[in-house]
Design a protein around this motif. Structure first.
Motif, short mmCIF file in Angstrom:
data_model
loop_
_atom_site.label_atom_id
_atom_site.label_comp_id
_atom_site.label_asym_id
_atom_site.label_seq_id
_atom_site.Cartn_x
_atom_site.Cartn_y
_atom_site.Cartn_z
N LEU A 1 1.32 74.80 22.03
CA LEU A 1 2.34 74.51 21.03
C LEU A 1 2.57 73.00 21.00
N MET A 2 2.75 72.47 19.80
CA MET A 2 3.10 71.06 19.64
C MET A 2 4.25 70.92 18.67
N ILE A 3 5.13 69.97 18.97
CA ILE A 3 6.15 69.55 18.02
C ILE A 3 5.78 68.15 17.56
N VAL A 4 5.61 67.99 16.24
CA VAL A 4 5.11 66.74 15.67
C VAL A 4 6.14 66.19 14.70
N GLU A 5 6.39 64.90 14.79
CA GLU A 5 7.32 64.24 13.88
C GLU A 5 6.68 64.13 12.49
N ALA A 6 7.27 64.80 11.52
CA ALA A 6 6.76 64.79 10.14
C ALA A 6 7.93 65.11 9.21
N PRO A 7 8.85 64.17 9.03
CA PRO A 7 10.11 64.46 8.33
C PRO A 7 9.96 64.95 6.90
N MET A 8 9.01 64.40 6.13
CA MET A 8 8.87 64.83 4.75
C MET A 8 8.38 66.27 4.66
N VAL A 9 7.49 66.65 5.59
CA VAL A 9 7.02 68.04 5.64
C VAL A 9 8.15 68.95 6.09
N ALA A 10 8.83 68.56 7.17
CA ALA A 10 9.88 69.39 7.75
C ALA A 10 11.01 69.64 6.75
N LYS A 11 11.33 68.63 5.95
CA LYS A 11 12.45 68.73 5.01
C LYS A 11 12.17 69.74 3.90
N ASN A 12 10.90 69.94 3.56
CA ASN A 12 10.55 70.77 2.42
C ASN A 12 9.92 72.11 2.79
N ALA A 13 9.63 72.33 4.07
CA ALA A 13 8.92 73.54 4.49
C ALA A 13 9.81 74.77 4.41
N LYS A 14 9.17 75.89 4.04
CA LYS A 14 9.84 77.19 4.02
C LYS A 14 8.96 78.20 4.77
N PRO A 15 9.54 79.33 5.19
CA PRO A 15 8.73 80.35 5.87
C PRO A 15 7.51 80.74 5.04
N GLY A 16 6.35 80.75 5.67
CA GLY A 16 5.11 81.08 4.98
C GLY A 16 4.26 79.87 4.67
N ASN A 17 4.86 78.68 4.62
CA ASN A 17 4.08 77.47 4.36
C ASN A 17 3.21 77.10 5.56
N PHE A 18 2.15 76.36 5.29
CA PHE A 18 1.31 75.85 6.36
C PHE A 18 1.04 74.37 6.11
N LEU A 19 0.40 73.73 7.05
CA LEU A 19 0.00 72.34 6.88
C LEU A 19 -1.45 72.18 7.31
N ILE A 20 -2.02 71.05 6.94
CA ILE A 20 -3.38 70.72 7.36
C ILE A 20 -3.32 69.45 8.20
N VAL A 21 -3.96 69.50 9.35
CA VAL A 21 -3.93 68.40 10.31
C VAL A 21 -5.33 67.80 10.46
#
Length: 272
Positions: A16-36
């Motif tokens: 598990l990782m917690i990553v600082e990404a405020p713009m992503v975090a502010k807009n994310a909803k359950p079901g969303n994903f990201l690409i790293v």
């Protein structure tokens, strides 16, 4: 650059990782994903947004290939090259579902978590069946305990809970409890069998599909799936779908093809 603020080893295969990404975090909803991307030459890795706090995003990954192994080498204080998101469609919350059974297989517990948490936040009754190869492969259990009414366990080796499959545990629950909805997330064969079981008991099923993704915007076509005879793209139309009409046989055949190619490429990279 996206700073790693926490890293936790969940078991020998999963972290598990917690990553600082405020713009992503502010807009994310359950079901969303990201690409790293780990570095500027790295592959694009799609990962579920497990949780956010308005500033940081929590991701969980399984060390399977070259890029996830590279990601695992990063430590707290290091940064990731790219974090893009939130991507995909937010989970469709079924207002008419009053009691929900979540069924998680392996790392499927990660994408299931934000969905069940949202249903619980809305006042729904949430139970969970969680399975893994061994007791140590049952992840996020303490987090689930914060909002699940009941949690049931299944392990392949019998080291915790029922020895056997999550479907066996689910069927025993269906014989004594009434559920309006089941959300099943895990390996494709597990989800397929959950759908068949739920049809038998006339329970609606939602699943999260994880075919190969590259760009995350529907352009590459690798994540296409057939649902009720129509082509959908998991990255833009999903990744969460009602299970009725999904062609699991086609999806498993395509995934097995890519797995063979992925193992070959990974071996070549590691040998260099």
């Amino acid at each position: 650059m996206y700073k790693i603020k926490k890293k936790q080893i969940l078991n020998k295969d999963v972290e598990l990782m917690i990553v600082e990404a405020p713009m992503v975090a502010k807009n994310a909803k359950p079901g969303n994903f990201l690409i790293v991307r780990v570095d500027d030459k790295g592959e694009r890795i799609p990962l579920t947004i497990v949780e956010t706090n308005g500033v940081d995003v929590t991701i969980i990954y399984q060390k399977l290939g070259y890029s996830t192994t590279l990601l695992s080498k990063k430590e707290v204080g290091d940064s990731l090259c790219d974090v893009v998101g939130p991507l995909g469609q937010p989970t469709h919350i079924r207002d008419d579902a009053k009691r929900i059974l979540g069924i998680a297989g392996g790392v499927g517990a990660a994408p299931l978590f934000p969905q069940l948490k949202e249903y619980a936040r809305l006042g729904k009754t949430v139970d969970l069946v969680i399975g893994g190869r061994t007791k140590e492969h049952l992840i996020l259990v303490d987090k689930y305990k914060e909002f699940c009414e009941n949690i049931y366990y299944a392990t392949d080796d019998g080291s915790y809970g029922t020895k056997g499959f999550v479907t066996q545990v689910a069927e025993s629950l269906y014989q004594k409890n009434k559920y309006d909805l089941s959300i099943a997330i895990g390996p494709l064969i597990m989800m397929k069998n959950c759908v068949l079981l739920n049809k038998k008991y006339k329970i609606k099923t939602d699943v999260s599909l994880n075919p190969i993704m590259i760009d995350g915007t529907g352009m590459c076509g690798n994540c296409r799936v057939t649902i009720n005879g129509e082509t959908k793209f998991a990255c833009v139309d999903g990744p969460d779908f009602p299970a009725e009409g999904i062609d699991f046989e086609e999806l498993m055949a395509r995934q097995n093809y890519y797995k063979k190619e992925e193992k070959h490429i990974c071996k070549l990279k590691l040998e260099k």
